[in-house]
Design a protein around this motif. Structure first.
Motif, PDB file in Angstrom:
ATOM      1  N   TRP A 259       0.822  -1.214   0.000  1.00 29.97           N
ATOM      2  CA  TRP A 259       0.000   0.000   0.000  1.00 29.97           C
ATOM      3  C   TRP A 259       0.850   1.254   0.000  1.00 29.97           C
ATOM      4  O   TRP A 259       0.464   2.275  -0.585  1.00 29.97           O
ATOM      5  CB  TRP A 259      -0.991  -0.035   1.156  1.00 29.97           C
ATOM      6  CG  TRP A 259      -1.850  -1.250   1.019  1.00 29.97           C
ATOM      7  CD1 TRP A 259      -1.972  -2.270   1.914  1.00 29.97           C
ATOM      8  CD2 TRP A 259      -2.656  -1.621  -0.107  1.00 29.97           C
ATOM      9  NE1 TRP A 259      -2.812  -3.242   1.407  1.00 29.97           N
ATOM     10  CE2 TRP A 259      -3.244  -2.869   0.168  1.00 29.97           C
ATOM     11  CE3 TRP A 259      -2.927  -1.022  -1.336  1.00 29.97           C
ATOM     12  CZ2 TRP A 259      -4.089  -3.526  -0.718  1.00 29.97           C
ATOM     13  CZ3 TRP A 259      -3.767  -1.676  -2.224  1.00 29.97           C
ATOM     14  CH2 TRP A 259      -4.339  -2.910  -1.912  1.00 29.97           C
TER      15      TRP A 259
ATOM     16  N   ARG B  35       2.036   1.568  -3.726  1.00 27.62           N
ATOM     17  CA  ARG B  35       0.972   1.983  -4.638  1.00 27.62           C
ATOM     18  C   ARG B  35       0.381   3.350  -4.283  1.00 27.62           C
ATOM     19  O   ARG B  35       0.227   4.204  -5.154  1.00 27.62           O
ATOM     20  CB  ARG B  35      -0.129   0.926  -4.672  1.00 27.62           C
ATOM     21  CG  ARG B  35       0.331  -0.396  -5.306  1.00 27.62           C
ATOM     22  CD  ARG B  35      -0.791  -1.407  -5.381  1.00 27.62           C
ATOM     23  NE  ARG B  35      -1.905  -0.919  -6.172  1.00 27.62           N
ATOM     24  CZ  ARG B  35      -1.946  -0.914  -7.511  1.00 27.62           C
ATOM     25  NH1 ARG B  35      -0.916  -1.390  -8.197  1.00 27.62           N
ATOM     26  NH2 ARG B  35      -3.010  -0.468  -8.147  1.00 27.62           N
ATOM     27  N   ASP B  36       0.053   3.553  -3.008  1.00 31.59           N
ATOM     28  CA  ASP B  36      -0.703   4.744  -2.617  1.00 31.59           C
ATOM     29  C   ASP B  36       0.163   5.960  -2.310  1.00 31.59           C
ATOM     30  O   ASP B  36      -0.233   7.084  -2.609  1.00 31.59           O
ATOM     31  CB  ASP B  36      -1.591   4.442  -1.407  1.00 31.59           C
ATOM     32  CG  ASP B  36      -2.659   3.400  -1.719  1.00 31.59           C
ATOM     33  OD1 ASP B  36      -2.936   3.154  -2.903  1.00 31.59           O
ATOM     34  OD2 ASP B  36      -3.210   2.825  -0.757  1.00 31.59           O
TER      35      ASP B  36
ATOM     36  N   SER C  15       3.162   5.937  -5.678  1.00 33.02           N
ATOM     37  CA  SER C  15       2.604   5.829  -7.041  1.00 33.02           C
ATOM     38  C   SER C  15       3.344   4.819  -7.910  1.00 33.02           C
ATOM     39  O   SER C  15       3.448   4.982  -9.119  1.00 33.02           O
ATOM     40  CB  SER C  15       2.569   7.198  -7.720  1.00 33.02           C
ATOM     41  OG  SER C  15       1.729   8.073  -7.009  1.00 33.02           O
TER      42      SER C  15
ATOM     43  N   THR D 185       2.646   1.632  -9.179  1.00 38.51           N
ATOM     44  CA  THR D 185       1.473   0.764  -9.306  1.00 38.51           C
ATOM     45  C   THR D 185       1.733  -0.520 -10.096  1.00 38.51           C
ATOM     46  O   THR D 185       0.800  -1.269 -10.352  1.00 38.51           O
ATOM     47  CB  THR D 185       0.310   1.533  -9.945  1.00 38.51           C
ATOM     48  OG1 THR D 185       0.738   2.044 -11.227  1.00 38.51           O
ATOM     49  CG2 THR D 185      -0.136   2.684  -9.049  1.00 38.51           C
TER      50      THR D 185
END
Length: 156
Positions: A24, A27-28, A31, A33
């Protein structure tokens, strides 16, 4: 309190709880992904990244356990890694969802055993699930990439 991490050769500070799964944060907060969420219980391999060169499941690894560890994601391999090129030549991806995790596991294998046999490949890839069933093409791509010199990995 910010937590300092080494991701793809860069120092980054993230503001997340120590028990936050690395997935997380990647990804969050960062960035990045390319690393995918699959099962959330470290069973499918879609979230595989490297920690000091070893494949780990980022969905179940808390960032608090990664101080001083060099983390490499699929983005850290660069766009022309021999595995990525071999994947295309072997027409491996179908849905593509598991591919970043598959490639990261294969990259760790080739770093440890540059010329793996079928048993080596099977053992290294055992935790990576492909719902499309492209396992034979994955094995062929790994063998193809093993015949191609790998680029210099990202240094932390």
């Amino acid at each position: 309190m910010p937590i300092a991490l080494q991701v793809n050769g860069k120092s980054v500070n993230v503001t997340a709880a120590e028990d936050t799964p690395l997935l997380w944060v990647l990804r969050d907060e960062l960035s990045l992904t390319g690393t995918k969420y699959g099962c959330g219980i470290a069973q499918c391999g879609a979230c595989t990244v490297h920690a000091d060169g070893q494949p780990i499941r980022s969905c179940s690894t808390p960032i608090g356990a990664l101080a001083g560890v060099a983390i490499t994601t699929i983005e850290g391999l660069g766009g022309t890694h021999p595995l990525q090129e071999a994947w295309v030549r072997a027409d491996v991806p179908q849905c593509g969802y598991c591919q970043s995790g598959q490639i990261m596991s294969a990259a760790a294998l080739l770093a440890e055993k540059p010329k793996p046999n079928d048993a080596d490949i099977d053992a290294a890839m055992a935790g990576n699930i492909c719902r499309c069933g492209t396992y034979q093409r994955i094995r062929a791509a790994i063998k193809d990439a093993a015949a191609t010199p790998a680029p210099t990995p990202v240094k932390a």
